[in-house]
Design a protein around this motif. Structure first.
Motif, PDB file in Angstrom:
ATOM      1  N   ARG A  15      25.565  93.043  25.893  1.00 31.45           N
ATOM      2  CA  ARG A  15      24.769  92.641  25.068  1.00 31.45           C
ATOM      3  C   ARG A  15      23.026  92.854  24.798  1.00 31.45           C
TER       4      ARG A  15
ATOM      5  N   ARG B  33      33.734  80.404  22.452  1.00 25.09           N
ATOM      6  CA  ARG B  33      32.987  82.012  21.576  1.00 25.09           C
ATOM      7  C   ARG B  33      33.310  82.656  22.082  1.00 25.09           C
TER       8      ARG B  33
ATOM      9  N   TYR C 136      33.824  84.625  16.975  1.00 26.60           N
ATOM     10  CA  TYR C 136      34.400  86.194  16.337  1.00 26.60           C
ATOM     11  C   TYR C 136      34.403  86.491  14.886  1.00 26.60           C
TER      12      TYR C 136
ATOM     13  N   CYS D  47      23.902  86.872  12.125  1.00 27.94           N
ATOM     14  CA  CYS D  47      25.161  85.856  12.330  1.00 27.94           C
ATOM     15  C   CYS D  47      26.460  87.067  13.180  1.00 27.94           C
TER      16      CYS D  47
ATOM     17  N   GLN E 106      30.260  76.787  24.052  1.00 25.15           N
ATOM     18  CA  GLN E 106      29.708  77.987  24.436  1.00 25.15           C
ATOM     19  C   GLN E 106      31.236  78.372  24.873  1.00 25.15           C
TER      20      GLN E 106
ATOM     21  N   CYS F 210      31.938  84.235  13.028  1.00 22.61           N
ATOM     22  CA  CYS F 210      30.637  84.459  12.523  1.00 22.61           C
ATOM     23  C   CYS F 210      30.841  85.944  11.637  1.00 22.61           C
TER      24      CYS F 210
ATOM     25  N   ASP G 232      24.862  89.448  14.969  1.00 25.18           N
ATOM     26  CA  ASP G 232      23.787  89.090  16.049  1.00 25.18           C
ATOM     27  C   ASP G 232      24.999  88.426  17.401  1.00 25.18           C
ATOM     28  N   ARG G 233      25.324  87.354  16.675  1.00 29.96           N
ATOM     29  CA  ARG G 233      26.468  86.142  17.933  1.00 29.96           C
ATOM     30  C   ARG G 233      27.678  86.830  17.477  1.00 29.96           C
TER      31      ARG G 233
ATOM     32  N   LEU H 294      29.300  77.510  11.973  1.00 28.55           N
ATOM     33  CA  LEU H 294      29.450  78.310  13.806  1.00 28.55           C
ATOM     34  C   LEU H 294      29.296  76.977  14.712  1.00 28.55           C
TER      35      LEU H 294
END
Length: 178
Positions: free
Chosen positions: A121, A33, A38, A60, A30, A41, A62-63, A25
């Protein structure tokens, strides 16, 4: 399940890649992503799950929810937002593996997010909080964290407003499986 029993994969997560680690990851900046992030993750979440690390697998997910996706990407057709994966993980977590308190995690996460896409989010986190409450009703909330807990109706309305097309229905169909 004893500590030597292997875990079955989470059915709604893809198989991990060989030799996954935090570097899998960390390689994404930034501004990178998106779809590949995705999917990575989700794969790394499965890897952590199979390593008997359900709390880290949730992080993970969450990410994955934080990836810069619009809702029309091909990866989402094959691997929808991981509400079902979260539910499957919560229901299958072995007693001898550290799960933490995901109810408190999502409560805190929803209330303390920063950019980007704070509202999206935030409401995804509240949706996960609601799933956790339904799947594991004995988990306590954090009485020291003064926050107004939303109703299911509010979560649905805000997912309609800030989520992907069809996301509210995806979450509600998962919630119905608890």
């Amino acid at each position: 399940m004893d500590s030597l029993s292997p875990l079955q994969p989470i059915p709604s997560l893809p198989a991990p890649e060989p030799e996954m680690s935090w570097r899998s990851l960390n390689r994404f900046r930034q501004d990178q992503r998106r779809e590949a992030f995705y999917l990575t993750c989700l794969r790394y979440g499965q890897h952590l799950w199979l390593q008997r690390l359900p709390a880290r697998a949730i992080l993970c997910l969450d990410r994955a929810w934080g990836a810069e996706l619009q809702g029309h990407e091909a990866v989402l057709r094959k691997w929808p937002l991981p509400y079902l994966a979260l539910l499957q993980l919560l229901k299958a977590a072995p007693a001898d593996a550290f799960l933490g308190n995901p109810r408190v995690h999502f409560q805190h996460y929803a209330d303390r997010l920063g950019a980007p896409r704070i509202e999206q989010r935030k409401w995804r986190s509240w949706a996960c909080w609601a799933l956790t409450r339904a799947a594991l009703p004995d988990l306590p909330g954090d009485p020291k964290h003064q926050v107004e807990e939303p109703t299911l109706e509010t979560i649905a309305r805000m997912l309609d407003l800030h989520g992907h097309p069809g996301e509210t229905q995806l979450w509600q169909s998962t919630l119905a499986q608890t």
